[in-house]
Design a protein around this motif. Sequence first.
Motif, PDB file in Angstrom:
ATOM      1  N   PHE A   1       0.827  -1.203   0.000  1.00  0.00           N
ATOM      2  CA  PHE A   1       0.000   0.000   0.000  1.00  0.00           C
ATOM      3  C   PHE A   1       0.864   1.258   0.000  1.00  0.00           C
ATOM      4  CE2 PHE A   1      -2.271   3.448   2.050  1.00  0.00           C
ATOM      5  CZ  PHE A   1      -3.485   3.445   1.374  1.00  0.00           C
ATOM      6  N   VAL A   2       1.897   1.273   0.851  1.00  0.00           N
ATOM      7  CA  VAL A   2       2.774   2.450   0.922  1.00  0.00           C
ATOM      8  C   VAL A   2       3.477   2.675  -0.418  1.00  0.00           C
ATOM      9  CG1 VAL A   2       4.872   3.367   1.999  1.00  0.00           C
ATOM     10  CG2 VAL A   2       3.095   2.347   3.398  1.00  0.00           C
ATOM     11  N   GLY A   3       3.989   1.609  -1.013  1.00  0.00           N
ATOM     12  CA  GLY A   3       4.637   1.746  -2.327  1.00  0.00           C
ATOM     13  C   GLY A   3       3.658   2.232  -3.386  1.00  0.00           C
ATOM     14  N   GLY A   4       2.482   1.666  -3.414  1.00  0.00           N
ATOM     15  CA  GLY A   4       1.469   2.110  -4.377  1.00  0.00           C
ATOM     16  C   GLY A   4       1.030   3.541  -4.125  1.00  0.00           C
ATOM     17  N   PHE A   5       0.917   3.914  -2.855  1.00  0.00           N
ATOM     18  CA  PHE A   5       0.522   5.280  -2.513  1.00  0.00           C
ATOM     19  C   PHE A   5       1.549   6.282  -3.035  1.00  0.00           C
ATOM     20  CE2 PHE A   5       0.273   8.930   0.367  1.00  0.00           C
ATOM     21  CZ  PHE A   5      -1.079   9.214   0.313  1.00  0.00           C
ATOM     22  N   LEU A   6       2.839   5.968  -2.841  1.00  0.00           N
ATOM     23  CA  LEU A   6       3.882   6.859  -3.341  1.00  0.00           C
ATOM     24  C   LEU A   6       3.883   6.935  -4.864  1.00  0.00           C
ATOM     25  CD1 LEU A   6       6.759   5.935  -0.874  1.00  0.00           C
ATOM     26  CD2 LEU A   6       5.307   7.980  -0.841  1.00  0.00           C
ATOM     27  N   LEU A   7       3.646   5.807  -5.528  1.00  0.00           N
ATOM     28  CA  LEU A   7       3.537   5.828  -6.993  1.00  0.00           C
ATOM     29  C   LEU A   7       2.313   6.635  -7.443  1.00  0.00           C
ATOM     30  CD1 LEU A   7       4.448   2.153  -7.971  1.00  0.00           C
ATOM     31  CD2 LEU A   7       5.738   4.234  -8.466  1.00  0.00           C
ATOM     32  N   GLY A   8       1.204   6.519  -6.711  1.00  0.00           N
ATOM     33  CA  GLY A   8       0.008   7.294  -7.042  1.00  0.00           C
ATOM     34  C   GLY A   8       0.236   8.774  -6.881  1.00  0.00           C
ATOM     35  N   LEU A   9       0.989   9.170  -5.864  1.00  0.00           N
ATOM     36  CA  LEU A   9       1.309  10.591  -5.693  1.00  0.00           C
ATOM     37  C   LEU A   9       2.195  11.100  -6.821  1.00  0.00           C
ATOM     38  CD1 LEU A   9       2.060  11.032  -1.885  1.00  0.00           C
ATOM     39  CD2 LEU A   9       0.149  11.957  -3.167  1.00  0.00           C
ATOM     40  N   ALA A  10       3.099  10.247  -7.301  1.00  0.00           N
ATOM     41  CA  ALA A  10       4.019  10.659  -8.345  1.00  0.00           C
ATOM     42  C   ALA A  10       3.366  10.721  -9.719  1.00  0.00           C
ATOM     43  CB  ALA A  10       5.206   9.712  -8.383  1.00  0.00           C
TER      44      ALA A  10
END
Length: 152
Positions: free
Chosen positions: A142-151
């Motif tokens: 989730f954290v990795g996906g969240f950071l990718l979503g922000l980018a």
Amino acid sequence: IAFAFPDHDSDDDSYEVLDLTEYARRHRWWNRLFGRNSGPIVEKYSVATQIVMGGVTGWCAGFLFQKVGKLAATAVGGGFLLLQIASHSGYVQVDWKRVEKDVNKAKKQLKKRANKAAPEINTLIEESTEFIKQNIVVSSGFVGGFLLGLAS
């Protein structure tokens, strides 16, 4: 925690002891709601599936967070800009003494409420930490996906 209930089947003064902690361990709320095969994600899916599920939900959350954040920043910035233009043009007069008084009053109320809410916040933090520990693979996805979503 244990409670004693009278045993109605016998004539003597015997009691049945119900251990609530053991009962809660055996009868979880999600079992009643979703059925016997439900439980923590760790018990049901492989590591790869957990990472994908966490990554996809994290990306969606990050993408929405980014869009809502941009919209909120634009609205606040635009409103502040319009207020400054109106103030400079003479349409709006700001009573800064009153603003300062109201801000100080609001700060005092927030401090009082924050002190009252501290135990509830600590409980929420403890529950969140326990969930993350139990579902570390999904949480890291989730954290990795969240950071990718922000980018993106």
